[in-house]
Enzyme design. Structure first.
Site, PDB file in Angstrom:
ATOM      1  N   THR A 231      -6.234   2.986  -4.887  1.00  0.00           N
ATOM      2  CA  THR A 231      -5.761   3.756  -6.032  1.00  0.00           C
ATOM      3  C   THR A 231      -5.081   2.859  -7.050  1.00  0.00           C
ATOM      4  O   THR A 231      -5.379   2.909  -8.250  1.00  0.00           O
ATOM      5  CB  THR A 231      -4.796   4.858  -5.561  1.00  0.00           C
TER       6      THR A 231
ATOM      7  N   CYS B 253     -10.648   2.975  -0.054  1.00  0.00           N
ATOM      8  CA  CYS B 253      -9.214   3.116   0.210  1.00  0.00           C
ATOM      9  C   CYS B 253      -8.966   2.391   1.522  1.00  0.00           C
ATOM     10  O   CYS B 253      -9.755   2.540   2.467  1.00  0.00           O
ATOM     11  CB  CYS B 253      -8.838   4.592   0.319  1.00  0.00           C
ATOM     12  N   THR B 254      -7.908   1.606   1.589  1.00  0.00           N
ATOM     13  CA  THR B 254      -7.683   0.813   2.800  1.00  0.00           C
ATOM     14  C   THR B 254      -7.279   1.661   4.002  1.00  0.00           C
ATOM     15  O   THR B 254      -7.227   1.150   5.123  1.00  0.00           O
ATOM     16  CB  THR B 254      -6.626  -0.281   2.558  1.00  0.00           C
ATOM     17  N   HIS B 255      -7.012   2.944   3.801  1.00  0.00           N
ATOM     18  CA  HIS B 255      -6.831   3.840   4.944  1.00  0.00           C
ATOM     19  C   HIS B 255      -8.171   4.122   5.644  1.00  0.00           C
ATOM     20  O   HIS B 255      -8.207   4.335   6.856  1.00  0.00           O
ATOM     21  CB  HIS B 255      -6.234   5.174   4.496  1.00  0.00           C
TER      22      HIS B 255
ATOM     23  N   GLU C  69      -2.571   8.846   8.209  1.00  0.00           N
ATOM     24  CA  GLU C  69      -1.118   8.689   8.304  1.00  0.00           C
ATOM     25  C   GLU C  69      -0.539   9.450   9.498  1.00  0.00           C
ATOM     26  O   GLU C  69       0.554   9.137   9.962  1.00  0.00           O
ATOM     27  CB  GLU C  69      -0.453   9.169   7.012  1.00  0.00           C
TER      28      GLU C  69
ATOM     29  N   CYS D 241      -4.430  -1.265  -1.830  1.00  0.00           N
ATOM     30  CA  CYS D 241      -4.439   0.157  -2.180  1.00  0.00           C
ATOM     31  C   CYS D 241      -5.531   0.354  -3.214  1.00  0.00           C
ATOM     32  O   CYS D 241      -5.452  -0.204  -4.321  1.00  0.00           O
ATOM     33  CB  CYS D 241      -3.085   0.568  -2.747  1.00  0.00           C
TER      34      CYS D 241
ATOM     35  N   ASP E 106       0.859  -1.182   0.000  1.00  0.00           N
ATOM     36  CA  ASP E 106       0.000   0.000   0.000  1.00  0.00           C
ATOM     37  C   ASP E 106       0.892   1.227   0.000  1.00  0.00           C
ATOM     38  O   ASP E 106       2.116   1.120   0.164  1.00  0.00           O
ATOM     39  CB  ASP E 106      -0.918  -0.009   1.226  1.00  0.00           C
ATOM     40  N   SER E 107       0.282   2.386  -0.131  1.00  0.00           N
ATOM     41  CA  SER E 107       1.044   3.627  -0.141  1.00  0.00           C
ATOM     42  C   SER E 107       1.547   4.023   1.235  1.00  0.00           C
ATOM     43  O   SER E 107       2.418   4.880   1.356  1.00  0.00           O
ATOM     44  CB  SER E 107       0.196   4.765  -0.719  1.00  0.00           C
TER      45      SER E 107
END
Length: 272
Positions: free
Chosen positions: A75, A186-188, A152, A73, A10-11
């Site tokens: 995206t 989004c996995t966030h 984040e 992710c 992921d990012s």
């Protein structure tokens, strides 16, 4: 049986929501995670940049002789998954199709909302996947670019006025549209599930993309007889990041409920 590890990328820290689900579903499996924390967020990047990042992330992970990769992710799943599957000879699963299927299963009134990064919403991937399953679904989509940096930085708690204000501004059109299923694309975003759930109300089902993708992988591995043969010990988890290992470890401990200090290493991802 196949004792090789599962790769996840992921990012940033968001993909840990998928890792958490994988650990619950497949506790004996080894997992190697890469978080591209030095280049987060991915959501505002061009498709060309995203493809380059995705190829580098996969190139790093495939050196570990994996049996599958989870693109945790939204995206990348919505912009580069098809290319990645064409270029690699192991199963690569994204989050879009499993989450779309879950949303279609759970909706009662035929109105589904999708939230994601700007790149994800721009791609139309979730809309296409949902309409392939049910063309009559009414969709409301919304880009939520501030959610990733908030997560984040650990700003995820109920009562955080900044998070609650951003959530209300982003999600008001979806609540007004009467959606009864909301894809957290989004996995966030599942890390904001409490705040989002409070705002949307108990009548709206939140679709956790990480959870749905983890379940899809578990089904695939079982079907292919590729589950880990080890039954008497938990799997090993190793974490790699492109920025500070210490910062990642402190956040990961919160989101995983496990101390990962000493298990996180820095990677110069641009070398791949």
């Amino acid at each position: 049986m196949d004792n090789r590890p599962i790769g996840v990328f992921d990012s940033g820290v968001g993909g840990l929501t998928a890792v958490r689900q994988l650990i619950q579903l497949l506790p004996n499996e080894d997992i190697i995670y890469f978080g591209d924390t030095g280049r987060v967020p991915y959501g505002g990047r061009s498709k060309e940049i995203l493809v380059r990042y995705a190829r580098q992330d996969v190139a790093f992970l495939t050196q570990f002789d994996l049996k599958a990769i989870v693109v945790a992710c939204g995206t990348i799943s919505s912009t580069a998954l098809e290319l990645l599957t064409q270029e690699n000879d192991i199963p690569i699963l994204g989050v879009v199709e499993p989450a779309a299927a879950a949303a279609v299963r759970t909706t009662r009134n035929g109105r589904i909302g999708v939230v994601g990064t700007s790149a994800t919403i721009r791609s139309g991937a979730y809309e296409a996947a949902i309409h392939r399953l049910r063309p009559d679904i009414a969709l409301e989509s919304r880009a939520c670019p501030l959610f990733v940096p908030l997560v984040e930085n650990g700003r995820v708690a109920r009562g955080d006025r900044v998070v609650e204000q951003v959530t209300s501004e982003y999600l008001a059109p979806l609540r007004d549209a009467g959606v009864d299923s909301l894809v957290l694309g989004c996995t966030h975003y599942p890390l904001l599930e409490t705040v989002i759930g409070d705002y949307m109300g108990s009548g709206v089902t939140l679709i956790d993309t990480g959870r749905e993708c983890a379940a899809a992988l578990a089904r695939l591995l079982e079907m292919e007889n590729a589950l880990c043969a080890r039954r008497d010990a938990p799997g090993e988890r190793r974490y790699y990041v492109s920025d500070s290992a210490e910062d990642f470890a402190s956040l990961a401990a919160i989101f995983l409920g496990d101390d990962v200090a000493g298990k996180v290493e820095h990677v110069a991802i641009e070398a791949y």
